[in-house]
Write a protein that holds these residues in place. Structure first.
Motif, PDB file in Angstrom:
ATOM      1  N   ASP A  74      21.551  -4.135 -10.591  1.00 25.61           N
ATOM      2  CA  ASP A  74      20.594  -3.577 -11.478  1.00 25.61           C
ATOM      3  C   ASP A  74      19.432  -4.240 -10.982  1.00 25.61           C
ATOM      4  OD1 ASP A  74      18.900  -2.961 -13.525  1.00 25.61           O
ATOM      5  OD2 ASP A  74      20.367  -3.609 -15.089  1.00 25.61           O
ATOM      6  N   VAL A  75      18.686  -3.573 -10.277  1.00 29.71           N
ATOM      7  CA  VAL A  75      17.415  -4.006  -9.649  1.00 29.71           C
ATOM      8  C   VAL A  75      16.261  -4.499 -10.778  1.00 29.71           C
ATOM      9  CG1 VAL A  75      15.348  -3.656  -7.972  1.00 29.71           C
ATOM     10  CG2 VAL A  75      17.774  -2.899  -7.563  1.00 29.71           C
ATOM     11  N   PRO A  76      16.068  -3.512 -11.793  1.00 32.26           N
ATOM     12  CA  PRO A  76      15.056  -3.884 -12.760  1.00 32.26           C
ATOM     13  C   PRO A  76      15.547  -5.138 -13.208  1.00 32.26           C
ATOM     14  CG  PRO A  76      15.405  -1.456 -13.093  1.00 32.26           C
ATOM     15  CD  PRO A  76      16.314  -1.970 -11.990  1.00 32.26           C
ATOM     16  N   ALA A  77      16.951  -5.366 -13.546  1.00 31.61           N
ATOM     17  CA  ALA A  77      17.194  -6.503 -14.186  1.00 31.61           C
ATOM     18  C   ALA A  77      17.045  -7.817 -13.579  1.00 31.61           C
ATOM     19  CB  ALA A  77      18.569  -6.365 -14.753  1.00 31.61           C
ATOM     20  N   ILE A  78      17.283  -7.622 -12.122  1.00 34.04           N
ATOM     21  CA  ILE A  78      17.448  -8.968 -11.511  1.00 34.04           C
ATOM     22  C   ILE A  78      15.811  -9.157 -10.988  1.00 34.04           C
ATOM     23  CG2 ILE A  78      19.656  -8.613 -10.491  1.00 34.04           C
ATOM     24  CD1 ILE A  78      18.355  -7.891  -7.778  1.00 34.04           C
ATOM     25  N   LEU A  79      15.002  -8.300 -11.031  1.00 43.18           N
ATOM     26  CA  LEU A  79      13.651  -8.291 -10.729  1.00 43.18           C
ATOM     27  C   LEU A  79      12.855  -9.163 -11.830  1.00 43.18           C
ATOM     28  CD1 LEU A  79      12.426  -5.089  -8.796  1.00 43.18           C
ATOM     29  CD2 LEU A  79      12.470  -7.551  -8.034  1.00 43.18           C
ATOM     30  N   GLU A  80      13.340  -8.565 -13.325  1.00 42.44           N
ATOM     31  CA  GLU A  80      12.812  -9.243 -14.469  1.00 42.44           C
ATOM     32  C   GLU A  80      13.084 -11.097 -14.578  1.00 42.44           C
ATOM     33  OE1 GLU A  80      14.376  -6.847 -17.452  1.00 42.44           O
ATOM     34  OE2 GLU A  80      12.697  -5.336 -17.319  1.00 42.44           O
TER      35      GLU A  80
ATOM     36  N   THR B 218       0.773  -1.421   0.096  1.00 43.90           N
ATOM     37  CA  THR B 218      -0.059   0.093   0.005  1.00 43.90           C
ATOM     38  C   THR B 218       0.860   1.081   0.024  1.00 43.90           C
ATOM     39  OG1 THR B 218      -0.138  -0.110   2.474  1.00 43.90           O
ATOM     40  CG2 THR B 218      -2.014  -1.155   1.010  1.00 43.90           C
ATOM     41  N   ALA B 219       2.203   1.090   0.327  1.00 42.55           N
ATOM     42  CA  ALA B 219       2.839   2.155   0.254  1.00 42.55           C
ATOM     43  C   ALA B 219       3.239   2.896  -1.165  1.00 42.55           C
ATOM     44  CB  ALA B 219       4.339   1.859   0.806  1.00 42.55           C
ATOM     45  N   PRO B 220       3.245   4.005  -1.257  1.00 40.93           N
ATOM     46  CA  PRO B 220       3.637   5.004  -2.439  1.00 40.93           C
ATOM     47  C   PRO B 220       5.105   4.274  -3.369  1.00 40.93           C
ATOM     48  CG  PRO B 220       3.911   6.234  -0.768  1.00 40.93           C
ATOM     49  CD  PRO B 220       3.648   5.075  -0.184  1.00 40.93           C
ATOM     50  N   PRO B 221       5.021   4.178  -4.484  1.00 42.85           N
ATOM     51  CA  PRO B 221       6.287   3.623  -5.383  1.00 42.85           C
ATOM     52  C   PRO B 221       7.428   4.236  -4.778  1.00 42.85           C
ATOM     53  CG  PRO B 221       4.496   4.159  -6.965  1.00 42.85           C
ATOM     54  CD  PRO B 221       3.922   4.792  -5.464  1.00 42.85           C
ATOM     55  N   THR B 222       7.448   5.509  -4.482  1.00 42.02           N
ATOM     56  CA  THR B 222       8.842   6.206  -3.958  1.00 42.02           C
ATOM     57  C   THR B 222       9.629   5.528  -2.662  1.00 42.02           C
ATOM     58  OG1 THR B 222       7.492   7.995  -2.986  1.00 42.02           O
ATOM     59  CG2 THR B 222       8.479   8.375  -4.931  1.00 42.02           C
ATOM     60  N   GLU B 223       8.214   5.212  -1.898  1.00 46.30           N
ATOM     61  CA  GLU B 223       8.565   4.454  -0.545  1.00 46.30           C
ATOM     62  C   GLU B 223       9.163   2.800  -0.861  1.00 46.30           C
ATOM     63  OE1 GLU B 223       9.405   3.127   3.214  1.00 46.30           O
ATOM     64  OE2 GLU B 223       9.345   5.173   2.286  1.00 46.30           O
ATOM     65  N   LEU B 224       8.804   2.421  -1.688  1.00 47.39           N
ATOM     66  CA  LEU B 224       9.085   1.069  -2.279  1.00 47.39           C
ATOM     67  C   LEU B 224      10.331   1.064  -2.675  1.00 47.39           C
ATOM     68  CD1 LEU B 224       5.952  -0.488  -3.650  1.00 47.39           C
ATOM     69  CD2 LEU B 224       6.910  -0.589  -1.395  1.00 47.39           C
ATOM     70  N   ALA B 225      10.625   2.138  -3.528  1.00 49.90           N
ATOM     71  CA  ALA B 225      11.954   2.339  -3.942  1.00 49.90           C
ATOM     72  C   ALA B 225      12.860   2.620  -2.838  1.00 49.90           C
ATOM     73  CB  ALA B 225      12.124   3.422  -4.996  1.00 49.90           C
TER      74      ALA B 225
ATOM     75  N   ALA C  52       7.401  -2.260 -14.793  1.00 50.88           N
ATOM     76  CA  ALA C  52       7.414  -1.504 -16.111  1.00 50.88           C
ATOM     77  C   ALA C  52       7.278  -0.105 -16.068  1.00 50.88           C
ATOM     78  CB  ALA C  52       6.520  -1.905 -17.040  1.00 50.88           C
ATOM     79  N   ARG C  53       6.070   0.147 -14.766  1.00 53.63           N
ATOM     80  CA  ARG C  53       5.658   1.661 -14.850  1.00 53.63           C
ATOM     81  C   ARG C  53       6.695   2.528 -14.070  1.00 53.63           C
ATOM     82  NH1 ARG C  53      -0.070   3.274 -12.393  1.00 53.63           N
ATOM     83  NH2 ARG C  53       0.071   5.637 -12.674  1.00 53.63           N
ATOM     84  N   TYR C  54       7.436   1.619 -12.936  1.00 54.38           N
ATOM     85  CA  TYR C  54       8.491   2.445 -11.889  1.00 54.38           C
ATOM     86  C   TYR C  54       9.742   2.134 -11.828  1.00 54.38           C
ATOM     87  CZ  TYR C  54       3.853   3.799 -10.008  1.00 54.38           C
ATOM     88  OH  TYR C  54       2.453   4.214  -9.920  1.00 54.38           O
ATOM     89  N   ARG C  55      10.217   1.439 -13.047  1.00 56.13           N
ATOM     90  CA  ARG C  55      11.406   0.842 -12.981  1.00 56.13           C
ATOM     91  C   ARG C  55      12.611   2.164 -12.849  1.00 56.13           C
ATOM     92  NH1 ARG C  55      12.417  -2.638 -16.934  1.00 56.13           N
ATOM     93  NH2 ARG C  55      14.533  -2.623 -16.667  1.00 56.13           N
ATOM     94  N   ALA C  56      12.213   3.448 -13.300  1.00 56.45           N
ATOM     95  CA  ALA C  56      13.349   4.454 -13.099  1.00 56.45           C
ATOM     96  C   ALA C  56      13.359   4.768 -11.739  1.00 56.45           C
ATOM     97  CB  ALA C  56      12.775   5.589 -14.094  1.00 56.45           C
ATOM     98  N   LEU C  57      12.659   4.507 -10.969  1.00 60.27           N
ATOM     99  CA  LEU C  57      12.959   4.961  -9.417  1.00 60.27           C
ATOM    100  C   LEU C  57      13.619   3.773  -8.880  1.00 60.27           C
ATOM    101  CD1 LEU C  57       9.000   5.272  -8.409  1.00 60.27           C
ATOM    102  CD2 LEU C  57      10.925   7.193  -8.785  1.00 60.27           C
ATOM    103  N   LEU C  58      13.848   2.824  -9.306  1.00 59.71           N
ATOM    104  CA  LEU C  58      14.755   1.727  -8.988  1.00 59.71           C
ATOM    105  C   LEU C  58      16.261   1.904  -9.284  1.00 59.71           C
ATOM    106  CD1 LEU C  58      12.366  -1.334  -8.994  1.00 59.71           C
ATOM    107  CD2 LEU C  58      12.829   0.127  -7.118  1.00 59.71           C
TER     108      LEU C  58
END
Length: 126
Positions: free
Chosen positions: A84-90, A62-69, A120-126
């Motif tokens: 590379d968080v997006p890469a390892i999550l993918e 329920t936390a906002p994306p910035t908090e999850l980042a 896909a939506r928030y990858r730039a935050l990570l």
């Protein structure tokens, strides 16, 4: 990280199911890991991505994306290594999809599109 550090550089014995249900907790802190049924030789990034997925809960928290980042950054600082968080999550989502299909875990499989969409939506935050 201490578990991974017990192995030589490179491949480690990846736990494969590093979630809060496979930790022994004392006074709110993890003191041991259990359940090594899914262990395999591989990259420690696999355990890191799995743990991030299970503890941070991208797409479901329920936390906002910035908090999850922020939580992601805190976890990586605690681990002591950058990824590379997006890469390892993918990669984790691909592994999870394979596990779900192999075991018939349809409810878990249904969660993956939500997680992939969040990334896909928030990858730039990570």
């Amino acid at each position: 990280r201490r578990y991974h550090d017990t192995f030589a550089d490179g491949d480690v014995a990846v736990h494969g199911d590093f979630g809060p249900w496979n930790l022994v907790w004392r006074a709110g802190l993890p003191v041991a890991m259990i359940d090594f049924d899914d262990v395999y030789r591989g990259d420690p990034a696999d355990d890191v991505a799995y743990a991030l997925r299970m503890f941070v809960s991208y797409g479901f928290a329920t936390a906002p994306p910035t908090e999850l980042a922020r939580r992601t950054r805190v976890a990586l600082v605690a681990y002591g290594r950058s990824f590379d968080v997006p890469a390892i999550l993918e990669h984790e989502y691909d592994l999870a999809e394979e596990r779900c299909r192999r075991h018939g875990w349809h409810r878990q499989l249904a969660r993956l599109p939500v997680e992939r969409e969040w990334l896909a939506r928030y990858r730039a935050l990570l």
